[in-house]
Design a protein around this motif. Structure first.
Motif, short mmCIF file in Angstrom:
data_model
loop_
_atom_site.label_atom_id
_atom_site.label_comp_id
_atom_site.label_asym_id
_atom_site.label_seq_id
_atom_site.Cartn_x
_atom_site.Cartn_y
_atom_site.Cartn_z
N LYS A 176 0.47 -1.34 -0.14
CA LYS A 176 -0.02 0.51 -0.11
C LYS A 176 0.60 1.29 0.24
O LYS A 176 0.80 2.25 -0.26
CB LYS A 176 -0.85 0.06 1.08
N ALA A 177 1.92 1.22 1.00
CA ALA A 177 2.76 2.57 0.93
C ALA A 177 3.27 2.65 -0.53
O ALA A 177 3.65 3.65 -0.74
CB ALA A 177 3.65 2.32 2.02
N THR A 178 4.36 1.67 -1.17
CA THR A 178 5.05 2.03 -2.19
C THR A 178 3.96 2.36 -3.33
O THR A 178 3.75 3.29 -3.62
CB THR A 178 5.51 0.72 -2.98
N SER A 179 2.69 1.70 -2.89
CA SER A 179 1.78 2.28 -4.68
C SER A 179 1.20 3.86 -3.89
O SER A 179 0.46 5.07 -5.10
CB SER A 179 0.14 1.49 -4.21
N CYS A 180 1.27 4.29 -2.39
CA CYS A 180 0.75 5.62 -2.48
C CYS A 180 1.38 6.67 -3.17
O CYS A 180 1.34 7.38 -3.90
CB CYS A 180 -0.22 5.86 -0.78
N ARG A 181 3.02 6.23 -2.78
CA ARG A 181 3.85 7.50 -2.84
C ARG A 181 4.11 7.24 -4.47
O ARG A 181 4.34 8.29 -5.43
CB ARG A 181 5.20 7.11 -2.35
N ALA A 182 4.27 6.06 -5.35
CA ALA A 182 3.95 6.23 -6.81
C ALA A 182 3.40 6.77 -7.24
O ALA A 182 3.27 7.83 -8.34
CB ALA A 182 3.83 4.92 -7.13
N ILE A 183 1.84 6.62 -7.28
CA ILE A 183 0.52 7.35 -7.62
C ILE A 183 -0.08 8.48 -8.02
O ILE A 183 0.76 10.19 -7.79
CB ILE A 183 -0.61 6.63 -7.02
N ASP A 184 1.15 9.07 -6.38
CA ASP A 184 1.18 10.79 -5.71
C ASP A 184 2.19 11.43 -6.33
O ASP A 184 2.17 11.98 -7.34
CB ASP A 184 1.55 10.97 -4.60
N LYS A 185 3.30 10.44 -7.12
CA LYS A 185 4.41 11.16 -8.07
C LYS A 185 3.95 11.64 -9.31
O LYS A 185 4.56 12.58 -9.39
CB LYS A 185 4.97 10.27 -7.71
N LEU A 239 -14.40 10.06 -10.76
CA LEU A 239 -14.56 11.45 -10.92
C LEU A 239 -16.05 11.35 -10.06
O LEU A 239 -17.32 11.77 -9.81
CB LEU A 239 -14.90 12.07 -12.18
N SER A 240 -16.79 10.54 -10.89
CA SER A 240 -18.48 9.95 -10.23
C SER A 240 -18.75 8.82 -9.35
O SER A 240 -19.80 9.49 -8.84
CB SER A 240 -19.06 9.67 -11.77
N LEU A 241 -17.84 7.91 -8.66
CA LEU A 241 -17.84 7.05 -7.95
C LEU A 241 -17.54 7.95 -6.42
O LEU A 241 -18.02 7.09 -5.65
CB LEU A 241 -17.44 5.86 -8.22
N GLY A 242 -16.03 8.67 -6.67
CA GLY A 242 -16.23 9.52 -5.55
C GLY A 242 -14.31 8.69 -5.46
O GLY A 242 -13.89 8.03 -5.30
N ILE A 243 -14.27 10.27 -5.44
CA ILE A 243 -12.66 10.48 -4.60
C ILE A 243 -12.24 9.91 -3.08
O ILE A 243 -13.13 10.60 -2.21
CB ILE A 243 -11.94 11.48 -5.25
N ARG A 244 -11.60 9.22 -2.51
CA ARG A 244 -11.40 9.14 -1.36
C ARG A 244 -9.83 9.14 -0.94
O ARG A 244 -9.08 8.13 -0.41
CB ARG A 244 -12.26 7.11 -1.03
N GLN A 245 -9.52 10.68 -0.69
CA GLN A 245 -7.88 11.24 -1.00
C GLN A 245 -8.73 12.02 0.48
O GLN A 245 -9.79 12.77 0.36
CB GLN A 245 -7.79 10.96 -1.92
N ASN A 246 -7.31 12.77 0.68
CA ASN A 246 -7.61 13.35 1.76
C ASN A 246 -7.23 14.92 0.59
O ASN A 246 -7.17 15.27 -0.29
CB ASN A 246 -5.56 14.16 2.18
N ILE A 247 -8.38 16.29 0.85
CA ILE A 247 -8.50 16.61 0.43
C ILE A 247 -7.76 17.88 -0.60
O ILE A 247 -8.28 18.48 -1.03
CB ILE A 247 -9.47 17.89 2.08
N ARG A 248 -6.53 17.63 0.70
CA ARG A 248 -5.29 18.24 -0.23
C ARG A 248 -5.11 17.98 -1.79
O ARG A 248 -4.26 18.49 -2.39
CB ARG A 248 -4.66 18.46 0.50
N LYS A 249 -5.18 16.79 -1.30
CA LYS A 249 -5.33 16.06 -2.78
C LYS A 249 -6.31 16.26 -4.15
O LYS A 249 -5.83 15.61 -5.48
CB LYS A 249 -4.71 14.69 -2.98
N ILE A 250 -7.75 16.60 -3.89
CA ILE A 250 -8.53 16.31 -4.63
C ILE A 250 -8.56 17.41 -5.99
O ILE A 250 -8.54 16.48 -6.65
CB ILE A 250 -10.09 16.91 -4.06
N GLU A 251 -7.54 18.51 -5.90
CA GLU A 251 -7.68 19.36 -7.06
C GLU A 251 -6.39 18.94 -7.83
O GLU A 251 -6.99 19.31 -9.24
CB GLU A 251 -6.72 20.59 -6.43
N ARG A 252 -5.38 18.67 -7.80
CA ARG A 252 -4.22 17.83 -8.19
C ARG A 252 -4.85 16.49 -9.68
O ARG A 252 -4.84 16.20 -10.45
CB ARG A 252 -3.32 17.27 -7.38
N ILE A 253 -6.07 16.16 -8.11
CA ILE A 253 -6.82 14.69 -8.85
C ILE A 253 -7.77 15.15 -10.35
O ILE A 253 -7.49 14.76 -11.23
CB ILE A 253 -7.45 13.56 -7.88
N ILE A 254 -8.45 15.67 -9.98
CA ILE A 254 -9.01 16.49 -11.28
C ILE A 254 -8.57 17.12 -11.90
O ILE A 254 -8.63 16.74 -13.25
CB ILE A 254 -10.43 17.22 -10.14
#
Length: 284
Positions: free
Chosen positions: A26-35, A205-220
């Motif tokens: 999970k931790a590796t996946s999180c770091r990779a996706i965020d980067k 975008l329609s099913l729901g973003i289950r992330q910290n709110i600070r990351k949502i803008e970058r995801i969109i």
């Protein structure tokens, strides 16, 4: 890393599920996706931009004119709700929209090819479309006539009429008014289609973003960039299941018409009146 990110955006799965598919924890996946999301989102000036020269403005105008002969249009404007999980804290209810779920209210302007030209994704779900536009840089640039003195955009009745933002008539009576309304609605249709295609490509975008709110803008922003790339490459639309289709319909935004002060409405109505009397009347 790219595969894990695309899987995440296409499904909205949690990091541990994406990690299992990719064979990492999970931790590796999180770091990779965020980067990857951070790297892509930083390219927004390259892939999400308004027209910058007369040739590009003319090309966009022609694209909208080809739909239903609406003149001088350079964009279709609207907002859509992107579902999120409750952010928690004292201000959580600001993100609850009038439909009862937590969301970001995302403003976008697209051209006739469904390419997103401008996006604003920092407002809570309770924010009104007109207020988002009023406080946007896009409005300031339109008022400064950065895209030509006579360029127009089209929006629904949730926006107030402006000399650069044309909304439909509430009660058309004459044939010219009816023709104007039909052309305005059909010219505005690309933004509705754009939202549907965007959310089909990236169901997160329609099913729901289950992330910290600070990351949502970058995801969109990342999904908007990838959507534009897909449009430019003429990528085929993906198949969607019933759950995704229902989520897209639920998060579609339909705003209540707003009332403008009478003096402001009269001044701004002049542009719409001239369009009807001097242009659409001659098409009859």
């Amino acid at each position: 890393m790219v595969f894990a990110t695309l899987r995440f955006l296409a499904t909205g799965s949690i990091y541990s599920v994406v990690g299992e598919i990719c064979g990492v924890d999970k931790a590796t996946s999180c770091r990779a996706i965020d980067k990857v999301i951070t790297a892509i989102s930083e390219l927004h000036h390259e892939f999400i931009s308004m027209p910058t020269n007369l040739d590009e403005i003319s090309e966009i105008r022609q694209g909208f004119y080809n739909i239903c002969k609406f003149p001088r249009c350079i964009g279709a404007l609207d907002c859509t709700h992107v579902r999120i999980q409750s952010p928690g804290g004292e201000n959580a209810e600001l993100f609850r929209n009038r439909k009862g779920f937590f969301s970001f209210n995302v403003q976008a302007l697209c051209d006739s090819e469904l390419i997103i030209r401008n996006v604003v994704c920092r407002w809570q779900g309770s924010a009104h479309d007109a207020n988002i536009f009023k406080n946007s840089r896009l409005r300031a640039r339109l008022e400064n006539k950065d895209f030509g003195a006579d360029s127009l955009i089209v929006g629904d009745s949730g926006y107030g009429i402006k000399n650069y933002l044309i909304t439909p008539l509430a009660n058309p009576h004459t044939p010219a008014e009816q023709l104007f309304n039909e052309a305005q609605i059909r010219t505005r249709n690309p933004i509705e289609r754009c939202f549907g295609v965007w959310k089909r490509r990236f169901p997160i975008l329609s099913l729901g973003i289950r992330q910290n709110i600070r990351k949502i803008e970058r995801i969109i922003i990342t999904t908007a960039i990838l959507h534009n790339i897909a449009c430019l490459m003429r990528d085929q639309l993906p198949q969607v299941n019933d759950e995704e289709e229902a989520a897209i319909v639920i998060t579609n935004n339909v705003e209540i018409p707003i009332q403008q002060p009478m003096n402001a409405a009269n001044v701004n109505n002049l542009t719409r009146h001239l369009l009807i009397t001097e242009y659409f009347q001659r098409l009859l």
